[in-house]
Design a protein around this motif. Structure first.
Motif, PDB file in Angstrom:
ATOM      1  N   HIS A  99      55.495  19.718  33.833  1.00  0.00           N
ATOM      2  CA  HIS A  99      55.081  17.620  33.848  1.00  0.00           C
ATOM      3  C   HIS A  99      54.217  18.140  35.010  1.00  0.00           C
ATOM      4  O   HIS A  99      53.507  18.443  36.018  1.00  0.00           O
ATOM      5  CB  HIS A  99      56.829  17.696  33.877  1.00  0.00           C
ATOM      6  CG  HIS A  99      57.000  17.518  35.187  1.00  0.00           C
ATOM      7  ND1 HIS A  99      57.665  18.207  35.504  1.00  0.00           N
ATOM      8  CD2 HIS A  99      57.495  16.175  35.722  1.00  0.00           C
ATOM      9  CE1 HIS A  99      58.588  18.350  36.999  1.00  0.00           C
ATOM     10  NE2 HIS A  99      58.503  16.996  37.576  1.00  0.00           N
ATOM     11  N   HIS A 135      54.620  15.020  38.045  1.00  0.00           N
ATOM     12  CA  HIS A 135      54.634  14.614  39.130  1.00  0.00           C
ATOM     13  C   HIS A 135      53.917  15.171  39.970  1.00  0.00           C
ATOM     14  O   HIS A 135      53.404  16.612  40.151  1.00  0.00           O
ATOM     15  CB  HIS A 135      56.003  14.746  39.478  1.00  0.00           C
ATOM     16  CG  HIS A 135      56.580  13.123  38.730  1.00  0.00           C
ATOM     17  ND1 HIS A 135      58.033  13.774  38.449  1.00  0.00           N
ATOM     18  CD2 HIS A 135      57.005  12.300  38.286  1.00  0.00           C
ATOM     19  CE1 HIS A 135      58.685  12.582  37.800  1.00  0.00           C
ATOM     20  NE2 HIS A 135      58.043  12.007  37.521  1.00  0.00           N
ATOM     21  N   ASP A 137      54.342  16.337  42.736  1.00  0.00           N
ATOM     22  CA  ASP A 137      54.553  17.686  43.299  1.00  0.00           C
ATOM     23  C   ASP A 137      54.661  18.545  42.954  1.00  0.00           C
ATOM     24  O   ASP A 137      54.269  19.979  43.342  1.00  0.00           O
ATOM     25  CB  ASP A 137      56.208  17.472  44.223  1.00  0.00           C
ATOM     26  CG  ASP A 137      56.884  16.729  43.109  1.00  0.00           C
ATOM     27  OD1 ASP A 137      57.192  16.362  42.025  1.00  0.00           O
ATOM     28  OD2 ASP A 137      58.102  17.742  43.352  1.00  0.00           O
ATOM     29  N   HIS A 138      53.910  18.849  41.447  1.00  0.00           N
ATOM     30  CA  HIS A 138      54.455  19.603  40.446  1.00  0.00           C
ATOM     31  C   HIS A 138      52.904  19.947  40.323  1.00  0.00           C
ATOM     32  O   HIS A 138      52.494  21.324  39.495  1.00  0.00           O
ATOM     33  CB  HIS A 138      55.141  19.666  39.268  1.00  0.00           C
ATOM     34  CG  HIS A 138      56.498  19.897  39.592  1.00  0.00           C
ATOM     35  ND1 HIS A 138      57.693  20.433  38.914  1.00  0.00           N
ATOM     36  CD2 HIS A 138      56.891  18.752  39.968  1.00  0.00           C
ATOM     37  CE1 HIS A 138      58.510  20.590  39.432  1.00  0.00           C
ATOM     38  NE2 HIS A 138      58.853  19.368  39.866  1.00  0.00           N
ATOM     39  N   HIS A 182      62.721  13.810  31.858  1.00  0.00           N
ATOM     40  CA  HIS A 182      62.119  13.635  33.328  1.00  0.00           C
ATOM     41  C   HIS A 182      60.707  12.692  33.750  1.00  0.00           C
ATOM     42  O   HIS A 182      60.592  11.921  34.243  1.00  0.00           O
ATOM     43  CB  HIS A 182      62.807  14.631  33.544  1.00  0.00           C
ATOM     44  CG  HIS A 182      62.096  14.659  34.879  1.00  0.00           C
ATOM     45  ND1 HIS A 182      62.818  13.595  36.686  1.00  0.00           N
ATOM     46  CD2 HIS A 182      61.025  14.834  36.107  1.00  0.00           C
ATOM     47  CE1 HIS A 182      61.825  14.691  37.449  1.00  0.00           C
ATOM     48  NE2 HIS A 182      60.881  14.747  37.773  1.00  0.00           N
ATOM     49  N   ASP A 235      62.190  19.687  36.741  1.00  0.00           N
ATOM     50  CA  ASP A 235      62.383  18.781  36.658  1.00  0.00           C
ATOM     51  C   ASP A 235      63.167  17.812  35.455  1.00  0.00           C
ATOM     52  O   ASP A 235      64.337  17.418  36.384  1.00  0.00           O
ATOM     53  CB  ASP A 235      62.190  17.643  37.289  1.00  0.00           C
ATOM     54  CG  ASP A 235      61.031  18.334  38.758  1.00  0.00           C
ATOM     55  OD1 ASP A 235      61.686  19.307  39.072  1.00  0.00           O
ATOM     56  OD2 ASP A 235      60.715  17.513  39.327  1.00  0.00           O
TER      57      ASP A 235
END
Ligand SMILES: [Fe+2]
Length: 209
Positions: A64, A66, A68-69, A128, A147
């Motif tokens: 995904h 986000h 941080d990914h 998520h 996540d």
């Protein structure tokens, strides 16, 4: 030779809805001595590139978008001349980190990614995030859950673009039917198994309530 799985833990900030949280991310590298894919290139390109080494990088696959990914995805992809693949429903989140760059390819439910002779099946598991995907590798006995599913239950759904009933439906319909011994390799924290999480199914609390 079948594919092996390497894990790199990177650190940085997850940022959304005006908040910022320090997090450690699990970056997974699946491949053999000649080729590999990276799942979720977050925070730090250098240790990820070191783990890839001289191998051909077939793709950076993002479960995904986000930040941080994905926030090291461009640097890793560019260094290895590899594409970035992401489900198209992640566009609004992706654009928060990369307003001037699109992913190179689209993930789709049922798609099969083959690396080092090993198949990984894409499972679209929204909740998520709208385009969140998991990668199931039956021959390796693992599912990379991003996540969506953690050791202890579903991923967070309290922020924008998340939905609790949707993540419960995704996990129930797409992940819990996997073989119970399947290892769940998560985007953060320790791994778990499908059996362990299925046993906790009745205890999931609604984090949004
Ligand atoms: Fe996330």
């Amino acid at each position: 030779m079948t594919a092996r799985i390497d894990k790199v833990i990177t650190s940085g900030a997850f940022e959304l809805d005006g908040g910022s949280w320090d997090v450690d991310n699990n970056v997974w590298i699946v491949g053999d001595d000649s080729e590999c894919i990276v799942i979720d290139a977050g925070h730090e390109a250098a240790p990820i590139l070191e783990a890839i080494g001289e191998r051909t990088l077939l793709a950076v696959v993002s479960t995904h978008a986000h930040n941080d990914h994905v926030n090291a995805a461009a640097e890793v992809a560019d260094a290895k001349q590899a594409p970035i693949w992401l489900h198209p429903d992640e566009a609004p989140l992706w654009q928060m980190t990369y307003p001037d760059r699109a992913p190179d390819g689209a993930l789709a439910h049922g798609q099969v990614i083959t690396v080092a002779g090993t198949d990984l099946q894409v499972l679209h598991t929204p909740g998520h995030a709208p385009g969140a995907c998991c990668l199931h590798a039956p021959e390796l006995g693992v599912v990379f859950s991003g996540d969506t599913l953690f050791n202890g239950g579903p991923g967070a759904t309290g922020r924008s673009f998340s939905d609790y009933p949707t993540i419960v439906e995704s996990i129930s319909d797409k992940l819990l039917p996997l073989p119970p011994e399947t290892r769940v390799l998560t985007g953060h924290g320790p791994e778990t198994t499908i059996a362990a999480e299925a046993a906790l199914r009745g205890e999931w609390a609604d984090p949004g309530s």
